[in-house]
Scaffold this active site. Structure first.
Site, PDB file in Angstrom:
ATOM      1  N   GLU A  65     -50.568 -32.818  23.088  1.00 42.44           N
ATOM      2  CA  GLU A  65     -51.453 -33.297  24.153  1.00 42.44           C
ATOM      3  C   GLU A  65     -50.981 -34.688  24.550  1.00 42.44           C
ATOM      4  O   GLU A  65     -51.032 -35.615  23.748  1.00 42.44           O
ATOM      5  CB  GLU A  65     -52.894 -33.314  23.634  1.00 42.44           C
ATOM      6  CG  GLU A  65     -53.918 -33.817  24.613  1.00 42.44           C
ATOM      7  CD  GLU A  65     -55.291 -33.925  23.970  1.00 42.44           C
ATOM      8  OE1 GLU A  65     -56.067 -34.793  24.400  1.00 42.44           O
ATOM      9  OE2 GLU A  65     -55.580 -33.162  23.015  1.00 42.44           O
ATOM     10  N   ASP A  76     -61.989 -43.029  26.026  1.00 44.81           N
ATOM     11  CA  ASP A  76     -61.076 -43.427  24.956  1.00 44.81           C
ATOM     12  C   ASP A  76     -61.647 -44.540  24.088  1.00 44.81           C
ATOM     13  O   ASP A  76     -62.276 -45.483  24.579  1.00 44.81           O
ATOM     14  CB  ASP A  76     -59.741 -43.890  25.547  1.00 44.81           C
ATOM     15  CG  ASP A  76     -59.025 -42.784  26.293  1.00 44.81           C
ATOM     16  OD1 ASP A  76     -59.267 -41.618  25.945  1.00 44.81           O
ATOM     17  OD2 ASP A  76     -58.243 -43.083  27.220  1.00 44.81           O
TER      18      ASP A  76
END
Length: 268
Positions: A65, A76
């Site tokens: 990924e 994030d």
């Protein structure tokens, strides 16, 4: 594995078999769940990020990924934000993503998914992005901030090219939303283990197991669990009920410390 299809007057090679689904099936045949490894593109530089991704493939990762850096990474955690901020500061450009995918897929058969926020895809052009990703050897997109209801253009491009489209399911999702995610996703459903941003968790939220069960009520779905997975014990726990475990922060931290050496053997 490929056939020719036409779209917008051009001839495209369509990926007709999901390499992501094949990778998950191969892991199952080996008696385990799939290991999905995340790395940001361009950190600490483009060449090292390419080498690190290839190292993941050589050390047991089933699906890679890749995350192109984005200026507003709402999902994030601190470790990944620091890495992507550094990549942007080093001059990352969109073309670098396709360069990286091309180099990685030339070196390994492990499928490469791109996890991207939607705005860069929209700005680049959805069809152009899909075509360039396919040409580089990519397997599809994970899109954390767009839902199937408003992803019609991407779903159409995915159908045309055969690229996988991975949508997210969260513990707070309604049954109606989960049904739509299962129906709309290919490859797998990204199953959010905890609410909030990515990062290691001491314990995985029990809601992940419940969420996978809810997803399976809507059909034959491949569910890979991410956000908060960082140890072999956590991966083993996820393997009891899901089709794969997604590890990101722990791998990014390894690259931060070593600039290449990745302890995937400690995780698989």
């Amino acid at each position: 594995d490929f056939c020719l299809s036409r779209g917008l007057g051009d001839v495209y090679k369509r990926q007709t078999v999901s390499r992501v689904e094949q990778a998950i099936a191969a892991a199952h045949e080996a008696g385990r769940s799939a290991f999905v490894g995340y790395l940001p593109v361009g950190f600490p530089n483009l060449e090292t990020s390419i080498r690190a991704a290839i190292a993941l493939a050589e050390n047991g990762v089933d699906i890679i990924e890749l995350g192109p850096p984005y200026s507003d990474p709402v999902m994030d955690g601190a470790v990944i934000q620091e890495a992507t901020t550094a990549a942007l500061a080093n001059g990352f450009k969109m073309k670098d993503l396709f360069t990286a995918v091309r180099a990685i897929t030339a070196a390994t058969d492990v499928p490469v998914l791109v996890m991207t926020y939607w705005n860069p895809v929209f700005q680049y052009g959805v069809d152009r992005y899909a075509d360039d990703l396919l040409a580089a050897g990519g397997a599809g997109l994970i899109t954390p901030d767009i839902t199937p209801e408003v992803a019609g253009e991407w779903i159409a491009a995915s159908e045309r090219t055969g690229l996988d489209r991975v949508f997210l399911a969260a513990p707070t999702s309604s049954d109606e939303r989960l049904g739509l995610v299962v129906k709309s996703s290919t490859g797998f459903v990204y199953t959010v283990s905890t609410m909030g941003i990515t990062g290691e968790r001491t314990e995985l939220d029990r809601a992940a197991r419940t969420l996978v069960g809810r997803l399976r009520e809507h059909g034959d779905v491949r569910a890979c669990v991410g956000i908060g997975i960082s140890t072999a014990e956590q991966i083993a726990g996820v393997s009891e009920y899901a089709d794969g475990a997604i590890v990101g922060t722990a791998l990014v931290r390894a690259v931060s410390y070593t600039h290449l050496t990745l302890p995937t053997s400690d995780l698989v």
